[in-house]
Design a protein around this motif. Structure first.
Motif, PDB file in Angstrom:
ATOM      1  N   PRO A  49     -30.452 -71.121  87.957  1.00 13.65           N
ATOM      2  CA  PRO A  49     -31.800 -70.884  88.648  1.00 13.65           C
ATOM      3  C   PRO A  49     -32.553 -69.725  87.781  1.00 13.65           C
ATOM      4  O   PRO A  49     -33.911 -70.189  88.072  1.00 13.65           O
ATOM      5  N   LEU A  50     -32.044 -69.029  87.238  1.00 13.20           N
ATOM      6  CA  LEU A  50     -32.887 -68.072  86.413  1.00 13.20           C
ATOM      7  C   LEU A  50     -33.353 -68.918  84.987  1.00 13.20           C
ATOM      8  O   LEU A  50     -33.939 -68.114  84.319  1.00 13.20           O
ATOM      9  N   ASP A  51     -32.942 -69.893  84.650  1.00 13.73           N
ATOM     10  CA  ASP A  51     -33.527 -70.610  83.651  1.00 13.73           C
ATOM     11  C   ASP A  51     -34.669 -71.439  83.936  1.00 13.73           C
ATOM     12  O   ASP A  51     -35.416 -72.218  82.964  1.00 13.73           O
ATOM     13  N   LEU A  52     -35.433 -71.517  84.996  1.00 11.77           N
ATOM     14  CA  LEU A  52     -36.599 -72.058  85.527  1.00 11.77           C
ATOM     15  C   LEU A  52     -37.617 -70.958  86.074  1.00 11.77           C
ATOM     16  O   LEU A  52     -37.231 -70.455  87.180  1.00 11.77           O
ATOM     17  N   ARG A  61     -37.698 -64.044  90.522  1.00  7.28           N
ATOM     18  CA  ARG A  61     -36.375 -63.812  89.828  1.00  7.28           C
ATOM     19  C   ARG A  61     -36.321 -64.099  88.265  1.00  7.28           C
ATOM     20  O   ARG A  61     -35.805 -63.415  87.436  1.00  7.28           O
ATOM     21  N   ALA A  62     -36.531 -65.449  88.148  1.00  7.13           N
ATOM     22  CA  ALA A  62     -36.471 -66.114  86.604  1.00  7.13           C
ATOM     23  C   ALA A  62     -37.665 -65.331  85.786  1.00  7.13           C
ATOM     24  O   ALA A  62     -37.194 -64.943  84.678  1.00  7.13           O
ATOM     25  N   ILE A  63     -38.803 -65.176  86.298  1.00  8.37           N
ATOM     26  CA  ILE A  63     -39.902 -64.555  85.579  1.00  8.37           C
ATOM     27  C   ILE A  63     -39.349 -63.122  85.306  1.00  8.37           C
ATOM     28  O   ILE A  63     -39.582 -62.650  84.034  1.00  8.37           O
ATOM     29  N   GLU A  69     -35.511 -59.510  79.574  1.00  5.79           N
ATOM     30  CA  GLU A  69     -34.965 -59.759  78.448  1.00  5.79           C
ATOM     31  C   GLU A  69     -35.952 -59.940  77.108  1.00  5.79           C
ATOM     32  O   GLU A  69     -35.583 -59.519  76.021  1.00  5.79           O
ATOM     33  N   THR A  70     -37.223 -60.251  77.312  1.00  9.58           N
ATOM     34  CA  THR A  70     -38.144 -60.294  76.138  1.00  9.58           C
ATOM     35  C   THR A  70     -38.922 -59.057  75.925  1.00  9.58           C
ATOM     36  O   THR A  70     -39.396 -59.123  74.760  1.00  9.58           O
ATOM     37  N   GLU A  71     -38.950 -58.292  77.057  1.00 11.10           N
ATOM     38  CA  GLU A  71     -39.883 -57.028  76.890  1.00 11.10           C
ATOM     39  C   GLU A  71     -41.513 -57.675  76.603  1.00 11.10           C
ATOM     40  O   GLU A  71     -42.150 -56.621  76.105  1.00 11.10           O
TER      41      GLU A  71
END
Length: 140
Positions: A59-62, A91-93, A99-101
């Motif tokens: 679910p964190l991939d969408l 939560r995914a956002i 992760e990306t900062e």
């Protein structure tokens, strides 16, 4: 700690919605005038059915999803259809943000514009151009 003081807490759904609505408000009028009936929904994660339909395992991939029919494909004879919806998955956002900062407002703008692009049937290049136009106006 005061509830109004978000220090130490992940941004709420309301905070993400405010950023998303700020992004939509910056869209050129030719887009904004066609978004009045599109629902903006902030959810924690996509449901299992949605993930299965898209072939996504985690679910964190969408981060976002457009449900509806692009503007150019709509028919005036259709009735009873659900309203078009843009889903943002909090939560995914937030996971991608960590992760990306990338700045949170920039990330949300990217996801919103991508989903708005699906509503209008835009190409990836058109979406990038629109994102660049909105970014020129500053943070949402």
């Amino acid at each position: 700690m005061d509830e109004q003081d978000p220090i130490g807490f992940a941004p709420s759904a309301a905070a993400l919605e405010a950023i998303a609505r700020g992004t939509i408000a910056k869209l050129p009028a030719r887009f904004a005038e066609h978004l009045g009936d599109v629902l903006l929904l902030i959810e924690e994660v996509a449901d299992e059915e949605t993930l299965a339909e898209l072939g996504i395992e985690h679910p964190l991939d969408l981060t976002g999803l457009y449900h509806g029919q692009p503007v150019g494909e709509k028919s005036t004879t259709e009735s009873g259809a659900e309203p078009d919806r843009i889903h943002l998955y909090r939560r995914a956002i937030l996971e991608e943000w960590i992760e990306t900062e990338v700045r949170l407002d920039e990330l949300i703008a990217h996801v919103v514009i991508h989903e708005v692009g699906h509503h209008f049937g835009l190409s990836d290049d058109d979406m990038q151009t629109l994102e660049d136009q909105v970014a020129e106006d500053g943070p949402a």
